[in-house]
Design a protein around this motif. Structure first.
Motif, PDB file in Angstrom:
ATOM      1  N   HIS A  40      -3.284  -5.462  -0.024  1.00  0.00           N
ATOM      2  CA  HIS A  40      -2.103  -4.610   0.125  1.00  0.00           C
ATOM      3  C   HIS A  40      -1.268  -5.003   1.329  1.00  0.00           C
ATOM      4  CE1 HIS A  40      -4.189  -1.429  -2.473  1.00  0.00           C
ATOM      5  NE2 HIS A  40      -3.216  -1.987  -3.147  1.00  0.00           N
ATOM      6  N   VAL A  82     -12.940  -1.618  -0.829  1.00  0.00           N
ATOM      7  CA  VAL A  82     -11.694  -1.038  -0.328  1.00  0.00           C
ATOM      8  C   VAL A  82     -11.163  -1.853   0.857  1.00  0.00           C
ATOM      9  CG1 VAL A  82     -10.642   1.031   0.606  1.00  0.00           C
ATOM     10  CG2 VAL A  82     -12.379   1.221  -1.147  1.00  0.00           C
ATOM     11  N   SER A  84      -3.326   4.048  -4.962  1.00  0.00           N
ATOM     12  CA  SER A  84      -3.525   2.715  -4.415  1.00  0.00           C
ATOM     13  C   SER A  84      -3.165   1.636  -5.433  1.00  0.00           C
ATOM     14  CB  SER A  84      -4.980   2.563  -3.978  1.00  0.00           C
ATOM     15  OG  SER A  84      -5.190   1.317  -3.402  1.00  0.00           O
ATOM     16  N   SER A 109     -12.139  -8.417  -3.942  1.00  0.00           N
ATOM     17  CA  SER A 109     -12.455  -7.012  -4.210  1.00  0.00           C
ATOM     18  C   SER A 109     -13.174  -6.859  -5.540  1.00  0.00           C
ATOM     19  CB  SER A 109     -11.177  -6.185  -4.251  1.00  0.00           C
ATOM     20  OG  SER A 109     -10.608  -6.113  -2.990  1.00  0.00           O
ATOM     21  N   SER A 136      -2.974   5.955   0.852  1.00  0.00           N
ATOM     22  CA  SER A 136      -3.915   5.776  -0.255  1.00  0.00           C
ATOM     23  C   SER A 136      -5.228   5.171   0.219  1.00  0.00           C
ATOM     24  CB  SER A 136      -3.285   4.943  -1.374  1.00  0.00           C
ATOM     25  OG  SER A 136      -2.649   3.820  -0.847  1.00  0.00           O
ATOM     26  N   THR A 137      -5.165   4.184   1.104  1.00  0.00           N
ATOM     27  CA  THR A 137      -6.428   3.624   1.572  1.00  0.00           C
ATOM     28  C   THR A 137      -7.134   4.616   2.477  1.00  0.00           C
ATOM     29  OG1 THR A 137      -5.401   1.488   1.432  1.00  0.00           O
ATOM     30  CG2 THR A 137      -7.468   1.586   2.580  1.00  0.00           C
ATOM     31  N   LEU A 177      -8.970   6.654   0.140  1.00  0.00           N
ATOM     32  CA  LEU A 177     -10.131   5.974  -0.445  1.00  0.00           C
ATOM     33  C   LEU A 177     -11.293   5.940   0.553  1.00  0.00           C
ATOM     34  CD1 LEU A 177      -8.473   3.016  -2.381  1.00  0.00           C
ATOM     35  CD2 LEU A 177      -9.620   5.007  -3.319  1.00  0.00           C
ATOM     36  N   ALA A 237      -7.650   1.451   8.902  1.00  0.00           N
ATOM     37  CA  ALA A 237      -6.855   1.031   7.752  1.00  0.00           C
ATOM     38  C   ALA A 237      -5.471   1.657   7.787  1.00  0.00           C
ATOM     39  CB  ALA A 237      -7.563   1.440   6.462  1.00  0.00           C
ATOM     40  N   HIS A 289       0.048   2.499   2.050  1.00  0.00           N
ATOM     41  CA  HIS A 289      -1.304   1.983   2.243  1.00  0.00           C
ATOM     42  C   HIS A 289      -2.091   2.910   3.159  1.00  0.00           C
ATOM     43  CE1 HIS A 289      -4.287  -0.564   4.386  1.00  0.00           C
ATOM     44  NE2 HIS A 289      -4.568  -0.898   3.150  1.00  0.00           N
ATOM     45  N   HIS A 338     -14.601  -2.615   8.891  1.00  0.00           N
ATOM     46  CA  HIS A 338     -14.492  -1.462   8.009  1.00  0.00           C
ATOM     47  C   HIS A 338     -15.838  -0.985   7.530  1.00  0.00           C
ATOM     48  CE1 HIS A 338     -10.495  -0.246   7.519  1.00  0.00           C
ATOM     49  NE2 HIS A 338     -10.031  -1.386   7.057  1.00  0.00           N
ATOM     50  N   SER A 362      -9.414  -4.734  -0.428  1.00  0.00           N
ATOM     51  CA  SER A 362      -8.151  -4.331  -1.057  1.00  0.00           C
ATOM     52  C   SER A 362      -7.074  -4.159   0.004  1.00  0.00           C
ATOM     53  CB  SER A 362      -8.348  -3.043  -1.855  1.00  0.00           C
ATOM     54  OG  SER A 362      -8.250  -1.923  -1.012  1.00  0.00           O
ATOM     55  N   SER A 363      -7.487  -3.819   1.243  1.00  0.00           N
ATOM     56  CA  SER A 363      -6.511  -3.728   2.322  1.00  0.00           C
ATOM     57  C   SER A 363      -5.870  -5.081   2.578  1.00  0.00           C
ATOM     58  CB  SER A 363      -7.179  -3.264   3.612  1.00  0.00           C
ATOM     59  OG  SER A 363      -7.482  -1.910   3.538  1.00  0.00           O
TER      60      SER A 363
END
Lengths: 550, 493
Positions: free
Chosen positions: A316, A309, A389, A299, A345-346, A349, A252, A342, A240, A312-313
């Motif tokens: 999630h 981020v 998110s 995170s 929202s991701t 982001l 993502a 996801h 990423h 955070s994946s």
């Protein structure tokens, strides 16, 4: 056209690619326009799927079936159920947005860049609509190569390392999955006397439990690395961080879903015995919960916006797998919805990060602060993305996480208790990120002259924001579309789940036997009667549980 | 009735037509070459000899077609009292030799001209070697097989050292010759033990006699082990692989391509004939041995390839690892396994030749073009070559939808069918290792910066050959049905 609509959706990017190859590489403007047109066409062509899809039909729709390699029993077999529908729509939309967001971000080797995205798009759509395991595997592997190049050529400073790590990790998992596939294929021959890769045929297999378990673990490696589940997640932050913005968005939003989709489409229905096996379920749930909590904690510690981020994946996606292995309708439906959420929202982001990176060429959080003063539009959009998110009610994330938590609660209260901390941490790292970058005074003079979003950039976010609000406010269509496939999966894994007496006493029942998740009735009817205050929009199943919890 | 015909019937002739034609054309090319000034006006036109090779291959192909049409009800033609047996297996492999020889011949002239060693006997050697291979795929007598093997090997010793002024080429030829002679000695020793046990050199009779003996009979094991050692050398399996990287690196690249594909295919055919024939009864004894050899081959091939910076050497190690996969098909040994070997050899022919063809294009005047740095930035310089190389490398690694996946698919399936799960897991995981070193080349091509600007070498033959190998590498992957049917005809009966 109706009987070939899936092929058309699948092959549109390839057709675009074929034309692209003949465009002169020096004419970047033309290539950009063509790539955007193709991806827009890809999205528009997939829209009729939504209108023609009949949510009340069980099984697959828009099926296409041709022999491909008869001597191996391989078919070109496409089909779509509710789960595929949502994921394909996510793919085509994100494909367009990713293409559009690259307009000014990519200057080098533009032709190759868009070519890779088109190839990737076909691979991803193919994964979600293949009903033949061989075909699925071909698409599954097809995705790797373009993603390797997208990260490895147009990525950040450590791109080559990240790209090959991504490739090796996922390939190692998928070749082992191939062994699992071949085992099923051979067992089918042993039991029925002919070779086939058809999923529907392979589902007829009657495998001993120990073999199911082996195959399950083989599939698990393939899918879990893709998701990625803890402890196979280490490729994700690298990929990423180094990928270009559009690559991160696609990675993502869509690529990770291939793993969760694999669990839903293959692991559960093909290996019901292993999927319900207590040890396996416990291990997967625990790994999911570790992923949720660990991803969130890591995170919190990140100094790099994009890495934050990325982790955070992990968190999630932990929710998504936890939902799947709750093995009840709420968990699975919530999981699918959360996969879409996801993605939305991701995806947003990462787009946000892309916007700011294009301007400042750094992702260090401490470089920023007070951006809301100079970029008000940007701040608003980032806020929406962040809240979506974090799971703020009336936005999409809330619905998904809530449904998953309900499912987890029904399966095992302890799981839910741990998982819910992930929601809290999630709010914490996202709000803190927002605070550090957007709020307060501008401390870094370089940020004073930043340009706010232009029209194209706003246009990137609008469809996603609209979608986020739609799911947050009125998720019923989604649960409707998912009802049939989810029911089938649950029925397949836990036969008799829906036959249990329809009574309001689900609570007592699951309390009496929380570990094994004793068949609790699907309190759909009850739920409707219990929800006088809620809008009819909300998913009935949620409301039933909601009332119960209160 | 002519007494002569008792020893040389028309059936006998039918069984060796292709080899005879190849050898005759080989001689003819030598003669043409001797009178080249007179015939085509000087050495600059020497490349016309390629047409001689093409004609030979056309005739050989027609011979194969004729044989195919005359296959008996049991699917074979037996000649010379059972010394030569033409069957689907032999015909299939001979088509592969034809493909390899044609491709190698049409790309060689440019390479040899650049290297300054373009001589007519090269083409004769290609054909002579191929007629040796013919007997490796169809021979069913130890003596026939041995002669075929030596004919092939001797031609290759010469061809590997064809760059007479190049030290590496000389060194490679010397190493190959010495180690090859040693391995042949082992092989012949194994043959002599088999002959001693059976009292005959015919494979069928040996098979009957050995079947009467217990699988673990020490003498049989001795025969198996020495025979295997000789054959494993030829396919460059561990621990007899040492020669391969040196020979591959030193040899002219066109010869490397021929050596890595045709020689390996012929030796695999030989290996299958021996192990599924006379030694089939002692499977219990050789299966674990071959399994260990296969794993060792995979391990050495794949791990040693990781650190190579010379692409020819890297591909040499990769070809060692491919030998490991082919051996696994023999370890499985069921119908799928043997079909798998045939499919594997077929796809390997196209993809490996293709990869070497790209290297041949990189050889230019004063540029050796074999290092990873030499291929750097190929995407800028010649996108077509770069994309083709990518396809070949993906195929070598076994990524669908390229042909290489089909080969691996059969091998994995055969291992699963026969319950060799651990071997299957090892074999699959090495796919991930392989992608690492193949992608070192890819990385260099696509992400590296050009080190020099000289355009790639090109010729009509090279372009056609690249196109054909690229086409088949993709076509077999995307629509494999006709090719799989072809491979299924190769099953031993």
């Amino acid at each position: 056209m109706d009987q070939h609509i899936l092929s058309i959706v699948l092959l549109t990017p390839l057709a675009g690619l074929a034309v692209l190859l003949f465009l002169p590489a020096s004419n970047r403007g033309l290539i950009r326009i063509w790539a955007n047109l193709t991806s827009l066409a890809g999205f528009l062509i997939s829209l009729p799927l939504v209108f023609r899809f009949d949510k009340n039909l069980a099984g697959f729709q828009f099926e296409e079936h041709f022999d491909w390699i008869p001597s191996l029993g391989v078919h070109y077999h496409l089909g779509m159920d509710g789960i595929s529908l949502l994921l394909v729509m996510l793919t085509t939309l994100m494909g367009f947005i990713a293409t559009l967001c690259s307009w000014s971000a990519v200057e080098d080797r533009v032709k190759g860049y868009y070519a890779m995205f088109m190839l990737l798009q076909t691979g991803m759509i193919g994964v979600f609509i293949s009903l033949d395991f061989f075909l699925f595997y071909v698409f599954w592997e097809l995705v790797l190569v373009p993603m390797y190049f997208i990260i490895g050529i147009w990525g950040g400073p450590r791109k080559l390392y990240a790209a090959i790590k991504f490739f090796l990790y996922t390939l190692a998992g998928s070749v082992l999955m191939l062994l699992g596939i071949l085992t099923l294929y051979f067992q089918h021959y042993a039991q029925f006397g002919f070779y086939t890769f058809e999923i529907s045929e392979l589902m007829k297999l009657n495998l001993p439990l120990h073999m199911q378990q082996w195959v399950f673990w083989a599939f698990f490696l393939g899918f879990a690395i893709k998701v990625p589940m803890f402890p196979f997640h280490t490729w994700l932050p690298d990929a990423h961080v180094e990928a270009p913005t559009a690559g991160s968005v696609i990675l993502a939003a869509v690529l990770l879903k291939m793993g969760t989709y694999g669990f839903l489409r293959f692991s559960l229905p093909l290996l019901p015995g292993a999927s319900i096996d207590q040890t396996i379920v416990q291990i997967l749930a625990v790994l999911s919960i570790i992923g949720i909590v660990y991803g969130a904690l890591v995170s919190l510690m990140q100094q790099d916006w994009k890495k934050l981020v990325a982790y955070s994946s992990v968190s999630h996606l932990g929710f998504c797998t936890l939902g799947i292995f709750s093995l009840n309708p709420n968990g699975i439906a919530g999981s699918v919805l959360q996969q879409i959420n996801h993605g939305i929202s991701t995806g947003m982001l990462f787009l946000v990060i892309g916007v700011i990176y294009e301007r400042r060429h750094t992702r260090e959080i401490k470089e920023y602060g007070g951006l809301a003063h100079v970029m008000p539009r940007f701040a608003t959009i980032f806020a929406i993305a962040m809240f979506s998110s974090a799971g703020l009610p009336l936005l999409n994330g809330f619905v998904g996480e809530f449904t998953i938590l309900q499912g987890a609660f029904e399966a095992n209260r302890i799981w839910a208790a741990f998982a819910v901390t992930g929601v809290i941490f999630g709010a914490a790292y996202l709000l803190w990120l927002y605070q550090r970058t957007m709020l307060g005074q501008i401390t870094n003079a370089k940020n004073l002259g930043l340009r706010d979003l232009n029209l194209r950039e706003v246009a990137l976010f609008l469809p996603l924001i609209a979608w986020a609000i739609w799911i947050g406010v009125y998720p019923k269509p989604y649960f409707d579309v998912l009802r049939q496939p989810v029911t089938q999966i649950v029925e397949r894994v836990r036969p008799g789940y829906f036959d249990a007496p329809q009574q309001a006493g689900w609570q007592a029942k699951s309390a009496s036997d929380p570990k094994t998740g004793a068949p609790a009735p699907l309190a759909r009817k009850v739920g409707q009667s219990l929800s006088p205050v809620s809008p009819p929009a909300a998913p009935p199943a949620i409301l039933a549980r909601n009332g119960g919890v209160r | 009735m002519n007494p002569f015909s008792q020893f040389f019937t028309s059936t006998d002739y039918l069984t060796i037509i292709p080899a005879v034609q190849l050898a005759l054309f080989g001689c003819a090319i030598l003669l043409f070459d001797a009178f080249e000034d007179f015939l085509f006006g000087g050495p600059q036109h020497r490349k016309r000899l390629v047409f001689g090779v093409l004609a030979a291959e056309v005739f050989a192909g027609m011979g194969l077609v004729k044989q195919q049409m005359h296959l008996g009800p049991d699917g074979l033609i037996s000649g010379f009292g059972g010394s030569v047996t033409v069957d689907g297996f032999g015909i299939f492999f001979n088509w592969i030799f034809i493909v390899a020889a044609v491709i190698v011949a049409v790309v060689s002239y440019k390479y040899l001209e650049i290297a300054g060693e373009h001589h007519g006997e090269y083409y004769s050697l290609v054909l002579f070697a191929q007629s040796g291979m013919y007997f490796l795929a169809t021979g069913t007598d130890l003596v026939t097989l041995f002669i075929g093997l030596e004919l092939m090997a001797l031609c290759f010793y010469v061809m590997v050292g064809f760059l007479r002024t190049d030290k590496r080429s000389n060194e490679a030829a010397m190493k190959y010759l010495l180690l090859g002679a040693f391995s042949t000695g082992l092989l012949v020793y194994g043959f002599s033990v088999m002959y001693g046990l059976a009292g005959s050199t015919k494979l069928a009779i040996i098979a009957n006699r050995l079947a009467a003996l217990p699988a673990w009979d020490p003498i049989v094991f001795l025969a198996m082990a020495t025979t295997a050692a000789g054959l494993l050398f030829k396919i460059s399996a561990a621990p007899f692989h040492m020669w391969a990287p040196d020979a591959y690196e030193g040899a002219p690249t066109s010869v490397t391509a021929y050596l890595s594909v045709a020689s390996k295919a012929a030796s695999i055919a030989f290996l299958v004939r021996i192990f599924m024939g006379p030694l089939a009864a002692s499977r219990a004894a050789w299966e674990p041995v071959l399994a260990v050899v296969a794993v060792a081959t995979l391990t050495i091939g794949n791990l040693a390839a990781i650190n190579q910076t010379n692409i020819k050497r890297l591909l040499a190690y990769s070809s060692i690892s491919h030998a490991g996969y082919m051996l696994l098909g023999l370890v499985a040994g069921n119908e799928t396994g043997i079909t798998g070997i045939a499919v594997y050899v077929m796809v390997y022919t196209f993809m490996n030749l293709g990869a070497f063809l790209v290297l041949i294009s990189l050889r230019r005047k004063n540029i050796i073009g074999e290092d990873l740095d030499d291929i750097a930035g190929l995407m800028h310089k010649s996108p077509g070559h770069a994309v083709l190389m990518l396809i070949f490398l993906l195929s070598l690694a076994g990524i669908p939808p390229t042909a290489g996946f089909l080969g691996k698919y059969y091998i994995f399936l055969a291992l699963i069918q026969t319950g060799h799960y651990a071997l299957a897991v090892i074999a699959t995981l090495y796919v991930a290792v392989a992608i690492y070193y193949y992608f070192k080349i890819v990385r260099s091509m696509f992400a590296g910066e050009e080190t020099e600007k000289a355009p790639l070498a090109t010729s009509l033959g090279l372009r056609l050959a690249l196109g054909a190998t690229g086409f088949f590498t993709l076509a077999i992957g995307i629509y494999p049905e006709p090719f799989l049917r072809l491979a299924q005809t190769s099953l031993l009966r």
